[in-house]
Design a protein around this motif. Sequence first.
Motif, PDB file in Angstrom:
ATOM      1  N   ASN A 267     -19.759  24.967 -32.415  1.00 11.84           N
ATOM      2  CA  ASN A 267     -20.660  23.849 -32.608  1.00 11.84           C
ATOM      3  C   ASN A 267     -20.949  22.976 -31.387  1.00 11.84           C
ATOM      4  OD1 ASN A 267     -21.976  23.729 -35.268  1.00 11.84           O
ATOM      5  ND2 ASN A 267     -20.991  21.729 -35.664  1.00 11.84           N
ATOM      6  N   HIS A 268     -20.860  23.361 -30.244  1.00 12.95           N
ATOM      7  CA  HIS A 268     -20.969  22.756 -28.924  1.00 12.95           C
ATOM      8  C   HIS A 268     -21.963  22.749 -28.253  1.00 12.95           C
ATOM      9  CE1 HIS A 268     -19.556  26.756 -28.304  1.00 12.95           C
ATOM     10  NE2 HIS A 268     -19.847  26.620 -26.921  1.00 12.95           N
ATOM     11  N   LEU A 269     -22.496  21.818 -27.507  1.00 15.97           N
ATOM     12  CA  LEU A 269     -23.668  21.717 -26.591  1.00 15.97           C
ATOM     13  C   LEU A 269     -23.409  22.621 -25.448  1.00 15.97           C
ATOM     14  CD1 LEU A 269     -24.599  17.861 -27.194  1.00 15.97           C
ATOM     15  CD2 LEU A 269     -25.934  20.058 -28.224  1.00 15.97           C
ATOM     16  N   MET A 270     -24.500  23.375 -24.901  1.00 16.37           N
ATOM     17  CA  MET A 270     -24.291  23.912 -23.586  1.00 16.37           C
ATOM     18  C   MET A 270     -25.493  23.969 -22.775  1.00 16.37           C
ATOM     19  SD  MET A 270     -24.087  27.723 -25.425  1.00 16.37           S
ATOM     20  CE  MET A 270     -23.549  27.113 -26.893  1.00 16.37           C
ATOM     21  N   LEU A 271     -25.596  24.511 -21.669  1.00 12.49           N
ATOM     22  CA  LEU A 271     -27.117  24.607 -21.085  1.00 12.49           C
ATOM     23  C   LEU A 271     -27.522  25.797 -21.248  1.00 12.49           C
ATOM     24  CD1 LEU A 271     -28.705  22.860 -18.917  1.00 12.49           C
ATOM     25  CD2 LEU A 271     -27.879  24.270 -17.531  1.00 12.49           C
ATOM     26  N   LEU A 272     -29.036  25.966 -21.813  1.00  7.51           N
ATOM     27  CA  LEU A 272     -29.754  27.127 -21.883  1.00  7.51           C
ATOM     28  C   LEU A 272     -30.749  27.125 -21.086  1.00  7.51           C
ATOM     29  CD1 LEU A 272     -29.542  26.873 -25.890  1.00  7.51           C
ATOM     30  CD2 LEU A 272     -27.986  28.103 -24.490  1.00  7.51           C
ATOM     31  N   TYR A 273     -31.283  28.243 -20.589  1.00  6.89           N
ATOM     32  CA  TYR A 273     -32.313  28.188 -19.690  1.00  6.89           C
ATOM     33  C   TYR A 273     -33.095  29.568 -19.694  1.00  6.89           C
ATOM     34  CZ  TYR A 273     -29.035  31.050 -16.666  1.00  6.89           C
ATOM     35  OH  TYR A 273     -28.088  31.992 -16.344  1.00  6.89           O
ATOM     36  N   ASN A 274     -34.304  29.293 -19.267  1.00  7.84           N
ATOM     37  CA  ASN A 274     -35.523  30.577 -19.521  1.00  7.84           C
ATOM     38  C   ASN A 274     -35.466  31.038 -18.027  1.00  7.84           C
ATOM     39  OD1 ASN A 274     -37.573  32.132 -19.514  1.00  7.84           O
ATOM     40  ND2 ASN A 274     -38.951  30.617 -20.762  1.00  7.84           N
ATOM     41  N   LYS A 275     -34.888  32.311 -17.972  1.00  8.39           N
ATOM     42  CA  LYS A 275     -34.662  32.941 -16.636  1.00  8.39           C
ATOM     43  C   LYS A 275     -36.231  33.484 -15.991  1.00  8.39           C
ATOM     44  CE  LYS A 275     -30.446  35.442 -17.848  1.00  8.39           C
ATOM     45  NZ  LYS A 275     -29.848  36.601 -18.409  1.00  8.39           N
TER      46      LYS A 275
ATOM     47  N   ILE B 121     -36.280  29.865 -14.130  1.00  9.22           N
ATOM     48  CA  ILE B 121     -35.318  29.486 -13.451  1.00  9.22           C
ATOM     49  C   ILE B 121     -34.405  30.583 -13.128  1.00  9.22           C
ATOM     50  CG2 ILE B 121     -34.100  28.128 -15.017  1.00  9.22           C
ATOM     51  CD1 ILE B 121     -33.172  26.145 -12.781  1.00  9.22           C
ATOM     52  N   SER B 122     -33.896  31.121 -12.147  1.00  8.00           N
ATOM     53  CA  SER B 122     -33.336  32.623 -11.963  1.00  8.00           C
ATOM     54  C   SER B 122     -31.636  32.218 -12.328  1.00  8.00           C
ATOM     55  CB  SER B 122     -33.465  33.022 -10.749  1.00  8.00           C
ATOM     56  OG  SER B 122     -32.895  32.235  -9.826  1.00  8.00           O
ATOM     57  N   GLU B 123     -31.097  31.071 -12.055  1.00  7.22           N
ATOM     58  CA  GLU B 123     -29.900  30.798 -12.529  1.00  7.22           C
ATOM     59  C   GLU B 123     -29.668  29.246 -12.505  1.00  7.22           C
ATOM     60  OE1 GLU B 123     -27.201  30.467  -8.340  1.00  7.22           O
ATOM     61  OE2 GLU B 123     -27.785  32.717  -8.978  1.00  7.22           O
ATOM     62  N   ALA B 124     -28.523  29.158 -13.431  1.00  8.03           N
ATOM     63  CA  ALA B 124     -28.376  27.734 -13.888  1.00  8.03           C
ATOM     64  C   ALA B 124     -27.827  26.840 -12.555  1.00  8.03           C
ATOM     65  CB  ALA B 124     -27.378  27.553 -15.204  1.00  8.03           C
ATOM     66  N   PRO B 125     -28.259  25.404 -12.565  1.00  7.19           N
ATOM     67  CA  PRO B 125     -27.655  24.638 -11.680  1.00  7.19           C
ATOM     68  C   PRO B 125     -26.222  24.348 -11.940  1.00  7.19           C
ATOM     69  CG  PRO B 125     -29.088  23.499 -13.107  1.00  7.19           C
ATOM     70  CD  PRO B 125     -29.294  24.836 -13.387  1.00  7.19           C
ATOM     71  N   LYS B 126     -25.342  24.591 -10.741  1.00  8.44           N
ATOM     72  CA  LYS B 126     -24.278  24.253 -11.136  1.00  8.44           C
ATOM     73  C   LYS B 126     -23.340  22.986 -11.237  1.00  8.44           C
ATOM     74  CE  LYS B 126     -23.002  28.891 -10.509  1.00  8.44           C
ATOM     75  NZ  LYS B 126     -24.331  29.197 -10.717  1.00  8.44           N
TER      76      LYS B 126
ATOM     77  N   ALA C 151     -37.888  24.414 -18.609  1.00  7.83           N
ATOM     78  CA  ALA C 151     -37.026  25.637 -18.010  1.00  7.83           C
ATOM     79  C   ALA C 151     -35.624  25.566 -18.822  1.00  7.83           C
ATOM     80  CB  ALA C 151     -37.009  25.341 -16.400  1.00  7.83           C
ATOM     81  N   MET C 152     -35.053  24.348 -18.960  1.00 10.31           N
ATOM     82  CA  MET C 152     -33.780  24.301 -19.290  1.00 10.31           C
ATOM     83  C   MET C 152     -33.765  23.364 -20.519  1.00 10.31           C
ATOM     84  SD  MET C 152     -31.761  23.734 -15.820  1.00 10.31           S
ATOM     85  CE  MET C 152     -32.992  22.868 -14.805  1.00 10.31           C
ATOM     86  N   ILE C 153     -32.675  23.424 -21.582  1.00 15.93           N
ATOM     87  CA  ILE C 153     -32.510  22.863 -22.675  1.00 15.93           C
ATOM     88  C   ILE C 153     -31.032  22.654 -22.846  1.00 15.93           C
ATOM     89  CG2 ILE C 153     -32.371  24.548 -24.368  1.00 15.93           C
ATOM     90  CD1 ILE C 153     -33.989  22.706 -26.334  1.00 15.93           C
TER      91      ILE C 153
ATOM     92  N   GLY D 113     -30.843  32.568 -20.741  1.00 17.74           N
ATOM     93  CA  GLY D 113     -29.398  32.391 -20.124  1.00 17.74           C
ATOM     94  C   GLY D 113     -28.748  30.993 -20.751  1.00 17.74           C
ATOM     95  N   VAL D 114     -27.667  31.318 -20.698  1.00 11.58           N
ATOM     96  CA  VAL D 114     -26.482  30.322 -21.092  1.00 11.58           C
ATOM     97  C   VAL D 114     -25.444  30.012 -20.125  1.00 11.58           C
ATOM     98  CG1 VAL D 114     -24.871  29.873 -22.975  1.00 11.58           C
ATOM     99  CG2 VAL D 114     -26.723  31.257 -23.604  1.00 11.58           C
ATOM    100  N   ALA D 115     -25.241  28.521 -19.833  1.00 17.48           N
ATOM    101  CA  ALA D 115     -24.329  28.407 -18.947  1.00 17.48           C
ATOM    102  C   ALA D 115     -23.574  27.010 -19.548  1.00 17.48           C
ATOM    103  CB  ALA D 115     -25.005  28.092 -17.593  1.00 17.48           C
ATOM    104  N   ARG D 116     -22.597  26.440 -18.525  1.00 18.36           N
ATOM    105  CA  ARG D 116     -22.063  25.297 -18.715  1.00 18.36           C
ATOM    106  C   ARG D 116     -23.048  24.287 -18.206  1.00 18.36           C
ATOM    107  NH1 ARG D 116     -15.806  25.433 -16.353  1.00 18.36           N
ATOM    108  NH2 ARG D 116     -14.977  26.991 -17.775  1.00 18.36           N
ATOM    109  N   ILE D 117     -22.884  23.129 -19.055  1.00 16.84           N
ATOM    110  CA  ILE D 117     -23.810  21.775 -18.674  1.00 16.84           C
ATOM    111  C   ILE D 117     -23.158  21.452 -17.342  1.00 16.84           C
ATOM    112  CG2 ILE D 117     -24.105  19.566 -19.187  1.00 16.84           C
ATOM    113  CD1 ILE D 117     -23.471  20.075 -22.191  1.00 16.84           C
ATOM    114  N   PRO D 118     -24.092  21.116 -16.262  1.00 16.59           N
ATOM    115  CA  PRO D 118     -23.485  21.103 -14.682  1.00 16.59           C
ATOM    116  C   PRO D 118     -22.604  20.083 -14.771  1.00 16.59           C
ATOM    117  CG  PRO D 118     -26.030  21.382 -14.916  1.00 16.59           C
ATOM    118  CD  PRO D 118     -25.621  21.158 -16.440  1.00 16.59           C
TER     119      PRO D 118
END
Length: 352
Positions: free
Chosen positions: A86-94, A97-102, A194-196, A215-220
């Motif tokens: 039930n947690h928030l995360m960074l989702l992005y459209n590849k 943007i090819s990869e998520a900001p760190k 690009a990201m949400i 794409g799914v990544a940690r919030i930077p």
Amino acid sequence: AHPNITIELVHKDNVEVLREDFQTASLAGTPPEMLWTVNDHAGPFTAADIIQPVDDLFDLSVFVDSALEAVKLEGKTWGVPISNGNHLMLLYNKKLISEAPKDTDELFAKGKELTGDGNYGLVWNQTEPFWLVPWLGGFGGKVFAEDGVTPTLNTPEMIATLKFLHAMKYDAKIIPPESDYDGADTLFKEGKAAMIINGDWSLSGYKEVLGDDLGVARIPKVVATGEWPKPYTSGVYFMLAKDLSGDKLEAAKEFINFVTSKEKQLEMVKKLNRLPALKAALDDPLISSDPILKGSADQMVVGTPMPTVLEMRCNWDAMKPEMQAVLADTKSPEDAAAAMQSAAEACIESLK
């Protein structure tokens, strides 16, 4: 199979309606036997004495610790976990943007490149403090003192968080002038963002629209502190009405054990893209080999359990208008943090 047990399902519009209706029905002496609900209801329901602890009814050792922690109050467990996260995360459209900001520097730099002509680098729900909380954790702050009930909203960490969100909007200009949940969701689905930052509940909908481009990544990571943002984690739980006993309690236990079995938990993962609360299911290759679920699980491990105490409602109500004022550029972060604290304290005083 249990042909002699019939379960009547009553669907509510949202969790707030569910909470109110259950409290009303309990006061009238006609509550439903079982609830499928969120962990933050444990606080109000235990305060009203309308649910029962589940420690002696189930083997809780089979569930993930973080899921159990989220429904513990006064040394007892008040719900059986169904899903975890039930947690928030960074989702992005590849495609965009090819990869998520760190980290946050990269987020602002990449976000600026992607913003313009009605398109935005990043979107999120600017109306709800649930979206502020991860960043507060990244700046080293918490909403409560160690006792878990005294608000700590007027702190240097909260001020730094509010300044950061203000800078994201007015200096970096990578988010829209206004955006509630549906606005952010639509921009992302339409390829205009690009990201949400959104929750695990949104994954299956985005997967339908974007397919392999999701794409799914940690919030930077917050550069100023070197800390990862810490979204609240919770989950969905079964809770039992206080006076449920006898045959109906046994039937409820049978049903809960069925839904939380490994087979059913993995079925839920396939259908809903939600992480299971059962340890045996979480370790399954179904999750470790799926980049979306793997990304979600990676974010969850740096999350923090959402407080379930009644006082948290006061914190939410205190943070909301002040965060909105900072994002509307009508109040300074310092004044907003001070106002949050006094509103939360006044609300908690009224609970006594």
